[in-house]
Every structure is written in C-alpha cells, then in structure tokens.
Write a protein that holds these residues in place. Sequence first.
Motif, PDB file in Angstrom:
ATOM      1  N   VAL A  60       0.833  -1.207   0.000  1.00 56.57           N
ATOM      2  CA  VAL A  60       0.000   0.000   0.000  1.00 56.57           C
ATOM      3  C   VAL A  60       0.867   1.256   0.000  1.00 56.57           C
ATOM      4  CG1 VAL A  60      -1.668   1.304   1.379  1.00 56.57           C
ATOM      5  CG2 VAL A  60      -1.951  -1.155   1.089  1.00 56.57           C
ATOM      6  N   LEU A  61       1.969   1.224   0.738  1.00 54.15           N
ATOM      7  CA  LEU A  61       2.918   2.336   0.770  1.00 54.15           C
ATOM      8  C   LEU A  61       4.268   1.865   0.236  1.00 54.15           C
ATOM      9  CD1 LEU A  61       2.169   3.902   4.289  1.00 54.15           C
ATOM     10  CD2 LEU A  61       1.339   4.675   2.058  1.00 54.15           C
ATOM     11  N   THR A  62       4.968   2.769  -0.430  1.00 54.45           N
ATOM     12  CA  THR A  62       6.271   2.456  -0.991  1.00 54.45           C
ATOM     13  C   THR A  62       7.331   2.477   0.110  1.00 54.45           C
ATOM     14  OG1 THR A  62       6.865   4.756  -1.424  1.00 54.45           O
ATOM     15  CG2 THR A  62       5.577   3.605  -3.131  1.00 54.45           C
ATOM     16  N   PRO A  63       8.506   1.893  -0.136  1.00 57.87           N
ATOM     17  CA  PRO A  63       9.585   1.987   0.853  1.00 57.87           C
ATOM     18  C   PRO A  63       9.930   3.427   1.225  1.00 57.87           C
ATOM     19  CG  PRO A  63      10.093   0.281  -0.745  1.00 57.87           C
ATOM     20  CD  PRO A  63       8.861   0.964  -1.245  1.00 57.87           C
ATOM     21  N   ALA A  64       9.909   4.333   0.249  1.00 57.62           N
ATOM     22  CA  ALA A  64      10.206   5.737   0.545  1.00 57.62           C
ATOM     23  C   ALA A  64       9.131   6.343   1.440  1.00 57.62           C
ATOM     24  CB  ALA A  64      10.324   6.528  -0.758  1.00 57.62           C
ATOM     25  N   GLN A  65       7.871   6.005   1.207  1.00 54.32           N
ATOM     26  CA  GLN A  65       6.789   6.521   2.047  1.00 54.32           C
ATOM     27  C   GLN A  65       6.881   5.960   3.461  1.00 54.32           C
ATOM     28  OE1 GLN A  65       3.600   5.273  -0.598  1.00 54.32           O
ATOM     29  NE2 GLN A  65       3.081   7.413  -1.050  1.00 54.32           N
ATOM     30  N   ILE A  66       7.201   4.689   3.591  1.00 57.92           N
ATOM     31  CA  ILE A  66       7.359   4.097   4.917  1.00 57.92           C
ATOM     32  C   ILE A  66       8.509   4.764   5.659  1.00 57.92           C
ATOM     33  CG2 ILE A  66       8.171   2.016   6.096  1.00 57.92           C
ATOM     34  CD1 ILE A  66       5.251   1.915   5.567  1.00 57.92           C
ATOM     35  N   GLU A  67       9.605   5.045   4.969  1.00 57.76           N
ATOM     36  CA  GLU A  67      10.737   5.723   5.609  1.00 57.76           C
ATOM     37  C   GLU A  67      10.336   7.113   6.089  1.00 57.76           C
ATOM     38  OE1 GLU A  67      15.399   6.971   4.624  1.00 57.76           O
ATOM     39  OE2 GLU A  67      14.181   5.929   3.123  1.00 57.76           O
ATOM     40  N   GLU A  68       9.590   7.833   5.263  1.00 59.84           N
ATOM     41  CA  GLU A  68       9.141   9.171   5.639  1.00 59.84           C
ATOM     42  C   GLU A  68       8.170   9.111   6.818  1.00 59.84           C
ATOM     43  OE1 GLU A  68       7.564  13.038   3.233  1.00 59.84           O
ATOM     44  OE2 GLU A  68       6.373  11.217   2.973  1.00 59.84           O
ATOM     45  N   LEU A  69       7.184   8.220   6.732  1.00 55.71           N
ATOM     46  CA  LEU A  69       6.197   8.098   7.805  1.00 55.71           C
ATOM     47  C   LEU A  69       6.860   7.673   9.111  1.00 55.71           C
ATOM     48  CD1 LEU A  69       3.328   8.036   8.926  1.00 55.71           C
ATOM     49  CD2 LEU A  69       3.016   5.793   7.834  1.00 55.71           C
ATOM     50  N   THR A  70       7.841   6.802   9.034  1.00 56.09           N
ATOM     51  CA  THR A  70       8.561   6.370  10.227  1.00 56.09           C
ATOM     52  C   THR A  70       9.263   7.540  10.893  1.00 56.09           C
ATOM     53  OG1 THR A  70       8.892   4.149   9.312  1.00 56.09           O
ATOM     54  CG2 THR A  70      10.361   4.827  11.097  1.00 56.09           C
ATOM     55  N   TYR A  71       9.847   8.407  10.088  1.00 51.82           N
ATOM     56  CA  TYR A  71      10.522   9.594  10.630  1.00 51.82           C
ATOM     57  C   TYR A  71       9.521  10.464  11.393  1.00 51.82           C
ATOM     58  CZ  TYR A  71      13.068  14.014  10.790  1.00 51.82           C
ATOM     59  OH  TYR A  71      13.662  15.183  11.222  1.00 51.82           O
ATOM     60  N   TYR A  72       8.361  10.712  10.786  1.00 53.38           N
ATOM     61  CA  TYR A  72       7.350  11.551  11.435  1.00 53.38           C
ATOM     62  C   TYR A  72       6.813  10.899  12.706  1.00 53.38           C
ATOM     63  CZ  TYR A  72       7.167  14.064   6.940  1.00 53.38           C
ATOM     64  OH  TYR A  72       7.479  14.781   5.807  1.00 53.38           O
ATOM     65  N   LEU A  73       6.543   9.594  12.629  1.00 43.71           N
ATOM     66  CA  LEU A  73       5.984   8.917  13.790  1.00 43.71           C
ATOM     67  C   LEU A  73       6.987   8.857  14.939  1.00 43.71           C
ATOM     68  CD1 LEU A  73       3.583   5.985  13.891  1.00 43.71           C
ATOM     69  CD2 LEU A  73       5.658   5.785  15.229  1.00 43.71           C
ATOM     70  N   ASN A  74       8.243   8.600  14.634  1.00 46.16           N
ATOM     71  CA  ASN A  74       9.263   8.595  15.686  1.00 46.16           C
ATOM     72  C   ASN A  74       9.339   9.946  16.382  1.00 46.16           C
ATOM     73  OD1 ASN A  74       9.995   5.962  15.182  1.00 46.16           O
ATOM     74  ND2 ASN A  74      11.817   6.464  14.001  1.00 46.16           N
ATOM     75  N   ASP A  75       9.243  11.000  15.590  1.00 49.03           N
ATOM     76  CA  ASP A  75       9.330  12.350  16.151  1.00 49.03           C
ATOM     77  C   ASP A  75       8.170  12.615  17.109  1.00 49.03           C
ATOM     78  OD1 ASP A  75      10.658  14.993  16.129  1.00 49.03           O
ATOM     79  OD2 ASP A  75       8.805  15.676  15.186  1.00 49.03           O
ATOM     80  N   VAL A  76       6.973  12.176  16.723  1.00 45.75           N
ATOM     81  CA  VAL A  76       5.798  12.366  17.572  1.00 45.75           C
ATOM     82  C   VAL A  76       5.895  11.527  18.843  1.00 45.75           C
ATOM     83  CG1 VAL A  76       3.328  11.893  17.731  1.00 45.75           C
ATOM     84  CG2 VAL A  76       4.220  13.090  15.747  1.00 45.75           C
ATOM     85  N   MET A  77       6.292  10.274  18.686  1.00 47.65           N
ATOM     86  CA  MET A  77       6.309   9.378  19.838  1.00 47.65           C
ATOM     87  C   MET A  77       7.379   9.761  20.855  1.00 47.65           C
ATOM     88  SD  MET A  77       3.802   7.341  19.403  1.00 47.65           S
ATOM     89  CE  MET A  77       4.059   5.968  20.527  1.00 47.65           C
TER      90      MET A  77
END
Length: 260
Positions: free
Chosen positions: A24-41
Amino acid sequence: MTYHVTDEQIAFYHNQGFVQLDNVLTPAQIEELTYYLNDVMLDQALPDGGASDDFYRILNSRMNTWKDSAGMAKYSLSPYLADIALKLAQTDGIRFFHDQAFWKMPGDSKPTPWHQDATYFPMKEPDVLTMWIPLDDVDENNGCLSFVPNSHRVGKLTNVDFVNPIDIFELAREANPHTEMRQPVIVPLHKGSCTVHHGLTFHYAYANKTDKPRRVLTIVYMSARATFNGRSNHELTRELGLQDGEPLQGRLFPVLAARV
C-alpha cells in the motif's frame, strides 16, 4: 495515485471482517512516515492519556497525531488511503475519525487482549474501519495481529480493559449461546502492507519479544453519515459538545473520500 482493491478483497472484507492489503505504501513513504511517527512518539510534551505503567507494557500510544504533526497529517488525512476504506466499505463517503500511533515496547511487552474497536468509539453505527499500518515487519515475535473470521457478525459487546481484560469469547457466548467462533487467523505483514478490519471484528496483538519497538499507525474511518451515540467521553466529542444523534462532522471529522 490510487490503490487497486479487487472485488475478491472487498468480498473477503465483508465476509471475514478483515483483509490484508500488500504494498500500500512504498519503501520511501514508509521511511518518511517512520521519521514523522518517531518524532511524535519521542515528544514527551505530548499527552499520553495518563496511561499507567501496566498499560505502557502493553502499548505506548499517541492519539490524534495529525493535530500535532503536519507530517503525520499527510498520512492520517491521506485521500489515497481513505479511498481504500471507501472501496472496502462500499459506501458513498468516508469520514476521518481519528488516528493513533502505537509502539509495542521491546523486552517486557504484553499482548493486546482480544477486543472490538467499535466499543471504544462514540458513533451509533458500528461499521467503522481501522487501517493498521506497521512501520516494521511484524510477526508473532513482535506483535502482529490475529483476527477471528466472521466475528464482526456477533454484534457489539462491551469494552475490554487492556490491563484487566475480560474474556470476549465468553461475552459472545452469553450474548448468544449458539455462537460458534472460528479459529483465529494470524496475519504477519511486511512494512508497506496493511490490514483493514471492521469495528466489530475480534482481534489481538502478540507481545513484542524483540529488542526493538514495534511501530504502527492506525487510522479509523467512519461513514460520512455517522452520528454521535450520546454516551462517549471521547476527547473530540467533548471538544465539540455534541448531543445524542447529532452528526459526527465538521473540522475534526473531515470527509476524505467520496463517490461523486
């Protein structure tokens, strides 16, 4: 960009109460989303709902990350992802309800007990959809999900306290002594794939036995015509001051996808 949801996947979702969708999401999108989620958490200034240490051993969570992070909003409010929910729901419009980021912490983690999502939500209609997007490969060792097929047909039961859980299968038998439960289906996933499950589907997450957190973004969608049940103390309904039967709509619950 759209994701092709097949007729077979739509039928499987309606018959079984859940479905797995790959890539559903590309590797680049997962990398980007992971960065944002880590920052929030990792932002300790954000509220965690006053979770106890016992709850933290099950889940470390942040609700409505879209309100605190434009990066998270890019995904949580994504029309592309909402269109998937629209196709599965076979409805005329999909409205965003909330997002929630989950870390199942490493080491001394506990399983997430069997439960139904819709019992925690403030809408009268139980046909909500939860999209579960792991940012790590998940299996039985670090907290993948398990679903009971066809359990969404049992009906809405009651909340399950994650720290002191009740037996949801016993609740189902009390509600209907003739209830027959099928064997749970374990769904390991590669990051970039996701599951979508009905708000009444019984599901469970394994403990994280690894030395790294298991990171997940969930997005909850509801019908564009959903209404308030008048009982929930959910933070967003408190903020809006809704009354029983009023539509769940407006700036906090935008329509993200529609058939026009």
